[in-house]
Design a protein around this motif. Structure first.
Motif, PDB file in Angstrom:
ATOM      1  N   GLY A 222      12.457   5.499  -6.524  1.00 42.09           N
ATOM      2  CA  GLY A 222      11.143   6.174  -7.423  1.00 42.09           C
ATOM      3  C   GLY A 222      12.276   7.519  -7.655  1.00 42.09           C
ATOM      4  N   GLU A 226       7.083  10.469  -7.523  1.00 39.90           N
ATOM      5  CA  GLU A 226       6.584   9.296  -7.358  1.00 39.90           C
ATOM      6  C   GLU A 226       6.660   8.254  -5.443  1.00 39.90           C
ATOM      7  OE1 GLU A 226       7.748   7.585 -11.934  1.00 39.90           O
ATOM      8  OE2 GLU A 226       9.270   6.994 -10.189  1.00 39.90           O
ATOM      9  N   LYS A 229       4.366   9.901  -2.976  1.00 37.66           N
ATOM     10  CA  LYS A 229       2.630   9.720  -3.890  1.00 37.66           C
ATOM     11  C   LYS A 229       1.931   8.800  -2.600  1.00 37.66           C
ATOM     12  CE  LYS A 229      -0.103   9.772  -8.134  1.00 37.66           C
ATOM     13  NZ  LYS A 229       0.229   8.877  -9.422  1.00 37.66           N
ATOM     14  N   GLU A 260      -1.479  15.026  -7.857  1.00 44.30           N
ATOM     15  CA  GLU A 260      -0.487  14.215  -7.482  1.00 44.30           C
ATOM     16  C   GLU A 260       0.564  15.364  -6.814  1.00 44.30           C
ATOM     17  OE1 GLU A 260       2.431  14.146 -11.528  1.00 44.30           O
ATOM     18  OE2 GLU A 260       1.134  13.008 -11.533  1.00 44.30           O
TER      19      GLU A 260
END
Length: 279
Positions: A222, A226, A229, A260
């Protein structure tokens, strides 16, 4: 989406003295001009992949393609002309008495005409900010300077792909920053494809995409946001997280809302400022 320039298709590789595969059925591709980071703990398979991509190793099964060439005994030198590698220890790469001699070494081996070679050496040293050191002995340079000279030696060959195999692991923070900023600038200017193999998770933040390796397999893929996270997942397989992500986790524990990962200091400062202003 950039056209795929590097392709790894169901690749397996096992060292003679190992019972399990160092690379076990790995598939991924890298677009032209993309920056891909391969991360994982020691023994995860990431450095083996670097050597497979440059033809230093050949897969037991599967296909490796760079540009128009599928890796084989017949195409190995075509592959190596397209792929430049910067290794962990720059001292192991130096062969010349001066910086410019060292950058010229690879060009001489490739039979580049003298006038063209002189031009390429000058341009490559200029690109990495080391032109004024051309007559210096490599041994007298700092770690970051040595690694920039090693990058210049690769750039002079004009590769389409640069592989950084733990290229900043022996440098201090300043040296790491110098090298990564040099690569970032060159990649944007020359549209070079970059594959960085690293365990330095702060280095990963430069990448467009990240592949996490674990026990020879592709564990997760990712963008940096991502990937980081879920910090607990990374820690579970023996990896940490970049300092800025750890800082955000600490801020969350003190009641500061961060939905995030924010992967730059500037973004984090703006978020904190906005959060404070809204109270």
């Amino acid at each position: 989406m950039a056209e795929d320039f590097v392709k790894i298709d169901h690749v397996f590789y096992k060292y003679d003295d190992e019972a399990s595969y160092a690379v076990n059925d790995v598939t991924f591709s890298v677009g032209k001009g993309e920056w891909l980071a391969l991360v994982g703990h020691n023994g995860s398979g990431k450095s083996t992949l670097a050597r497979l991509l440059n033809g230093l190793l050949f897969p037991e099964k599967g296909l490796i393609k760079i540009g128009h060439y599928v890796l084989s005994e017949k195409t190995i030198w075509d592959i190596r002309r397209q792929v430049g590698m910067v290794f962990q220890n720059p001292d192991n790469q130096f062969v010349g008495a001066t910086v410019q001699d060292d950058v010229a070494f690879g060009l001489e081996n490739h039979g580049i005409p003298h006038d063209d070679m002189v031009k390429r050496v000058k341009e490559a040293l200029h690109e990495v900010g080391m032109e004024e050191y051309k007559l210096h002995e490599p041994a007298r340079l700092s770690g970051g300077q040595k690694q920039r000279v090693a990058i210049a030696g690769v750039l002079a060959l004009r590769p389409d792909v640069i592989i950084l195999d733990e290229a900043t692991s022996m440098l201090d923070p300043r040296g790491r920053s110098e090298v990564m900023e040099t690569i970032r600038r060159l990649r944007e200017k020359e549209d070079i494809t970059v594959i960085s193999i690293t365990h330095d998770l702060d280095e990963v933040l430069y990448a467009d995409r990240v592949i996490v390796m674990n026990e020879g397999e592709r564990f997760k893929e990712g963008t940096p946001k991502e990937i980081f996270k879920d910090t607990e997942e990374m820690k579970r397989i023996g990896l940490g997280v970049p300092f800025i992500v750890s800082l955000e986790d600490e801020l969350k524990s003190h009641g500061i809302s961060i939905d995030e990962p924010v992967l730059s200091e500037g973004e984090l400062l703006n978020l904190l400022w906005e959060s404070n202003s809204s109270k």
